[in-house]
Design a protein around this motif. Structure first.
Motif, PDB file in Angstrom:
ATOM      1  N   LEU A 129      48.547  60.896  48.834  1.00 46.22           N
ATOM      2  CA  LEU A 129      48.280  62.071  48.648  1.00 46.22           C
ATOM      3  C   LEU A 129      47.936  62.355  49.963  1.00 46.22           C
ATOM      4  O   LEU A 129      48.337  62.919  50.329  1.00 46.22           O
ATOM      5  N   VAL A 130      48.003  61.034  50.828  1.00 50.25           N
ATOM      6  CA  VAL A 130      47.232  61.308  52.266  1.00 50.25           C
ATOM      7  C   VAL A 130      48.515  62.010  52.803  1.00 50.25           C
ATOM      8  O   VAL A 130      48.797  62.964  53.753  1.00 50.25           O
ATOM      9  N   LYS A 131      50.056  61.159  52.482  1.00 49.88           N
ATOM     10  CA  LYS A 131      51.141  61.882  53.872  1.00 49.88           C
ATOM     11  C   LYS A 131      51.641  63.213  52.735  1.00 49.88           C
ATOM     12  O   LYS A 131      51.719  64.360  53.977  1.00 49.88           O
ATOM     13  N   THR A 132      51.177  63.202  51.356  1.00 47.07           N
ATOM     14  CA  THR A 132      51.145  64.411  50.621  1.00 47.07           C
ATOM     15  C   THR A 132      50.469  66.142  51.602  1.00 47.07           C
ATOM     16  O   THR A 132      50.492  67.147  51.676  1.00 47.07           O
ATOM     17  N   ILE A 133      49.292  65.382  51.660  1.00 43.92           N
ATOM     18  CA  ILE A 133      48.340  66.235  52.421  1.00 43.92           C
ATOM     19  C   ILE A 133      48.549  66.702  53.821  1.00 43.92           C
ATOM     20  O   ILE A 133      48.473  68.056  54.630  1.00 43.92           O
ATOM     21  N   GLN A 134      49.221  66.003  55.030  1.00 44.65           N
ATOM     22  CA  GLN A 134      49.566  66.204  56.013  1.00 44.65           C
ATOM     23  C   GLN A 134      51.255  66.432  56.334  1.00 44.65           C
ATOM     24  O   GLN A 134      50.841  67.725  57.213  1.00 44.65           O
ATOM     25  N   VAL A 135      51.691  66.331  55.066  1.00 46.46           N
ATOM     26  CA  VAL A 135      53.320  67.081  55.353  1.00 46.46           C
ATOM     27  C   VAL A 135      52.170  68.653  54.676  1.00 46.46           C
ATOM     28  O   VAL A 135      52.847  69.620  55.248  1.00 46.46           O
ATOM     29  N   TYR A 136      51.739  69.241  54.601  1.00 47.66           N
ATOM     30  CA  TYR A 136      51.143  70.204  53.303  1.00 47.66           C
ATOM     31  C   TYR A 136      51.089  70.929  54.683  1.00 47.66           C
ATOM     32  O   TYR A 136      50.295  71.796  54.834  1.00 47.66           O
ATOM     33  N   LEU A 137      49.681  70.013  55.372  1.00 42.97           N
ATOM     34  CA  LEU A 137      49.174  71.032  56.590  1.00 42.97           C
ATOM     35  C   LEU A 137      49.901  71.052  57.416  1.00 42.97           C
ATOM     36  O   LEU A 137      49.819  72.537  58.140  1.00 42.97           O
ATOM     37  N   ASP A 138      51.285  70.784  57.728  1.00 37.26           N
ATOM     38  CA  ASP A 138      51.948  70.353  58.597  1.00 37.26           C
ATOM     39  C   ASP A 138      52.876  71.663  58.408  1.00 37.26           C
ATOM     40  O   ASP A 138      53.626  72.795  59.614  1.00 37.26           O
ATOM     41  N   CYS A 139      53.316  72.424  57.476  1.00 32.28           N
ATOM     42  CA  CYS A 139      54.239  73.017  56.925  1.00 32.28           C
ATOM     43  C   CYS A 139      52.809  74.068  56.525  1.00 32.28           C
ATOM     44  O   CYS A 139      53.556  75.311  56.026  1.00 32.28           O
ATOM     45  N   GLN A 140      51.941  74.487  57.587  1.00 33.84           N
ATOM     46  CA  GLN A 140      51.064  75.525  57.329  1.00 33.84           C
ATOM     47  C   GLN A 140      50.812  76.037  55.865  1.00 33.84           C
ATOM     48  O   GLN A 140      50.665  77.131  55.095  1.00 33.84           O
TER      49      GLN A 140
END
Length: 195
Positions: A129-140
């Motif tokens: 979940l943490v990795k997903t939100i990090q990538v999701y936010l990095d991907c705007q």
């Protein structure tokens, strides 16, 4: 041909301050300043040196106090790096550098209050979940791009984002909360480094 430079010299605290007027600092002006420092340095005896801290450009008289503090910070950074007879330019600090100035207990409090149960993920699911939100936010907040970067299905990304939003009681589409999460993730890496 010698260039003429308009300058004002005064003292403040333990520094000599020179306000130099350039429309825009070019390579030519920089060469003149460097030559001035080298010439002045060659006339000094013993362990003395002459160094410059250079601020950002000033466009109004009201900006002079800020420029002074920038120049002092630039020169102090040169001294911290054990430089001798130097010209050091002020550099605006990055967010991570600014966060490192804040006391660790305050960083930890913001980190834990923002990420709640995900602040210290113990299970594989929480780590994902943490990795997903990090990538999701990095991907705007682009689900397709996040899906491609994580090599998972779009629906998995949607599920994880919805689950994380429910856990944190927030919406990643809210710019203020999105920023807070981004900052918390940066703080997390700072806290990991310091352990």
């Amino acid at each position: 041909m010698d260039a003429q430079v308009n300058a004002t010299l005064f003292t403040k605290e333990k520094y000599f301050v020179m306000i130099v007027q350039f429309p825009d600092i070019t390579e030519t002006e920089m060469k003149h300043i460097t030559k001035f420092v080298e010439t002045a340095q060659s006339h000094l005896q013993g362990d003395y040196s002459i160094s410059f801290g250079v601020s950002n450009a000033v466009h109004s008289l009201r900006d002079i106090p800020t420029a002074y503090h920038e120049a002092v910070e630039a020169i102090m950074n040169g001294y911290d790096l054990n430089m001798f007879g130097f010209i050091n330019f002020y550099r605006t600090r990055e967010l991570e550098e600014l966060l490192k100035i804040i006391p660790k207990k305050d960083l930890k409090a913001l980190y834990e209050n923002t990420l709640k149960s995900l602040a210290y993920p113990k299970t594989k699911e929480d780590q994902e979940l943490v990795k997903t939100i990090q990538v999701y936010l990095d991907c705007q907040c682009e689900i397709s791009e996040t899906s491609r970067k994580l090599f998972i299905h779009r629906n998995t990304v949607k599920y994880r984002i919805e689950k994380t939003e429910a856990l944190l009681n927030c919406s990643f589409r809210d710019p203020a909360y999105s920023l807070r999460i981004r900052v918390a993730l940066i703080i997390g890496s700072i806290l990991e480094e310091s352990e």
